[in-house]
Write a protein that holds these residues in place. Structure first.
Motif, PDB file in Angstrom:
ATOM      1  N   VAL A 179       0.932  -1.458  -0.127  1.00 45.00           N
ATOM      2  CA  VAL A 179       0.054   0.027   0.207  1.00 45.00           C
ATOM      3  C   VAL A 179       0.627   1.201   0.021  1.00 45.00           C
ATOM      4  CG1 VAL A 179      -1.626   1.250   1.409  1.00 45.00           C
ATOM      5  CG2 VAL A 179      -1.746  -1.097   1.016  1.00 45.00           C
ATOM      6  N   TRP A 180       2.026   1.262   0.615  1.00 48.05           N
ATOM      7  CA  TRP A 180       2.960   2.287   0.644  1.00 48.05           C
ATOM      8  C   TRP A 180       3.443   2.573  -0.652  1.00 48.05           C
ATOM      9  CZ3 TRP A 180       8.588   2.783   0.163  1.00 48.05           C
ATOM     10  CH2 TRP A 180       8.760   4.077   0.727  1.00 48.05           C
ATOM     11  N   ILE A 181       3.905   1.709  -1.312  1.00 50.55           N
ATOM     12  CA  ILE A 181       4.664   1.916  -2.661  1.00 50.55           C
ATOM     13  C   ILE A 181       3.453   2.416  -3.486  1.00 50.55           C
ATOM     14  CG2 ILE A 181       5.417   0.597  -4.517  1.00 50.55           C
ATOM     15  CD1 ILE A 181       7.007  -1.164  -2.663  1.00 50.55           C
ATOM     16  N   LEU A 182       2.227   1.617  -3.684  1.00 47.82           N
ATOM     17  CA  LEU A 182       1.007   2.124  -4.321  1.00 47.82           C
ATOM     18  C   LEU A 182       0.616   3.573  -4.323  1.00 47.82           C
ATOM     19  CD1 LEU A 182      -0.742   0.945  -6.406  1.00 47.82           C
ATOM     20  CD2 LEU A 182      -2.481   0.282  -4.593  1.00 47.82           C
ATOM     21  N   THR A 183       0.812   3.895  -2.983  1.00 56.29           N
ATOM     22  CA  THR A 183       0.391   5.533  -2.726  1.00 56.29           C
ATOM     23  C   THR A 183       1.433   6.398  -3.617  1.00 56.29           C
ATOM     24  OG1 THR A 183       1.355   5.419  -0.521  1.00 56.29           O
ATOM     25  CG2 THR A 183      -0.906   5.164  -0.650  1.00 56.29           C
ATOM     26  N   LYS A 184       2.832   6.064  -3.298  1.00 56.74           N
ATOM     27  CA  LYS A 184       3.995   6.710  -3.788  1.00 56.74           C
ATOM     28  C   LYS A 184       3.696   6.716  -5.406  1.00 56.74           C
ATOM     29  CE  LYS A 184       6.311   7.481  -0.139  1.00 56.74           C
ATOM     30  NZ  LYS A 184       6.382   8.949   0.305  1.00 56.74           N
ATOM     31  N   VAL A 185       3.396   5.599  -5.822  1.00 56.99           N
ATOM     32  CA  VAL A 185       3.287   5.617  -7.352  1.00 56.99           C
ATOM     33  C   VAL A 185       2.182   6.418  -7.765  1.00 56.99           C
ATOM     34  CG1 VAL A 185       2.629   4.082  -9.381  1.00 56.99           C
ATOM     35  CG2 VAL A 185       4.411   3.330  -7.776  1.00 56.99           C
ATOM     36  N   ILE A 218       2.054   9.752 -10.363  1.00 63.38           N
ATOM     37  CA  ILE A 218       1.150   9.944 -11.389  1.00 63.38           C
ATOM     38  C   ILE A 218       0.292  11.064 -11.328  1.00 63.38           C
ATOM     39  CG2 ILE A 218      -0.965   8.894 -12.687  1.00 63.38           C
ATOM     40  CD1 ILE A 218       0.294   6.047 -12.115  1.00 63.38           C
ATOM     41  N   ARG A 219      -0.238  11.411 -10.145  1.00 65.95           N
ATOM     42  CA  ARG A 219      -1.238  12.566 -10.140  1.00 65.95           C
ATOM     43  C   ARG A 219      -0.402  14.139 -10.218  1.00 65.95           C
ATOM     44  NH1 ARG A 219      -4.246  12.520  -4.756  1.00 65.95           N
ATOM     45  NH2 ARG A 219      -5.185  14.424  -5.503  1.00 65.95           N
ATOM     46  N   THR A 220       1.058  14.152  -9.777  1.00 68.05           N
ATOM     47  CA  THR A 220       1.627  15.185  -9.878  1.00 68.05           C
ATOM     48  C   THR A 220       2.629  15.262 -11.268  1.00 68.05           C
ATOM     49  OG1 THR A 220       3.257  14.355  -8.364  1.00 68.05           O
ATOM     50  CG2 THR A 220       1.546  15.683  -7.479  1.00 68.05           C
ATOM     51  N   PHE A 221       2.515  14.342 -12.096  1.00 67.59           N
ATOM     52  CA  PHE A 221       3.343  14.249 -13.355  1.00 67.59           C
ATOM     53  C   PHE A 221       3.174  15.503 -14.217  1.00 67.59           C
ATOM     54  CE2 PHE A 221       4.042  12.823 -17.705  1.00 67.59           C
ATOM     55  CZ  PHE A 221       5.215  12.477 -17.634  1.00 67.59           C
ATOM     56  N   GLY A 222       1.979  15.978 -14.681  1.00 65.12           N
ATOM     57  CA  GLY A 222       1.642  17.227 -15.472  1.00 65.12           C
ATOM     58  C   GLY A 222       1.844  18.369 -14.694  1.00 65.12           C
ATOM     59  N   GLU A 223       2.200  18.718 -13.276  1.00 68.81           N
ATOM     60  CA  GLU A 223       2.258  19.884 -12.633  1.00 68.81           C
ATOM     61  C   GLU A 223       3.763  20.536 -12.779  1.00 68.81           C
ATOM     62  OE1 GLU A 223       0.589  19.532  -8.964  1.00 68.81           O
ATOM     63  OE2 GLU A 223      -1.314  19.017  -9.608  1.00 68.81           O
TER      64      GLU A 223
END
Length: 57
Positions: free
Chosen positions: A42-48, A52-57
């Motif tokens: 779960v920790w690794i999944l949240t990091k991924v 992904i969410r902050t990729f375009g910013e």
């Protein structure tokens, strides 16, 4: 199929067999290992997902 297969009498096989027997005889240890693996996943999944969410910013 593995390219290099170890024999049943090797030290690595015997060590793995002994660890497997010890874990099988201690259900609390099995439960703790499961919890640690689940929390790690779960920790690794949240990091991924954060990456992904902050990729375009």
């Amino acid at each position: 199929m593995l390219l290099v297969q170890e024999e049943k009498g090797s030290a690595a096989y015997n060590a793995g067999y002994e660890v497997g027997k010890w874990v099988a005889q201690n259900p609390i240890l099995t439960l703790l290992i499961g919890v640690v693996v689940s929390v790690g996943f779960v920790w690794i999944l949240t990091k991924v997902v954060k990456q992904i969410r902050t990729f375009g910013e």
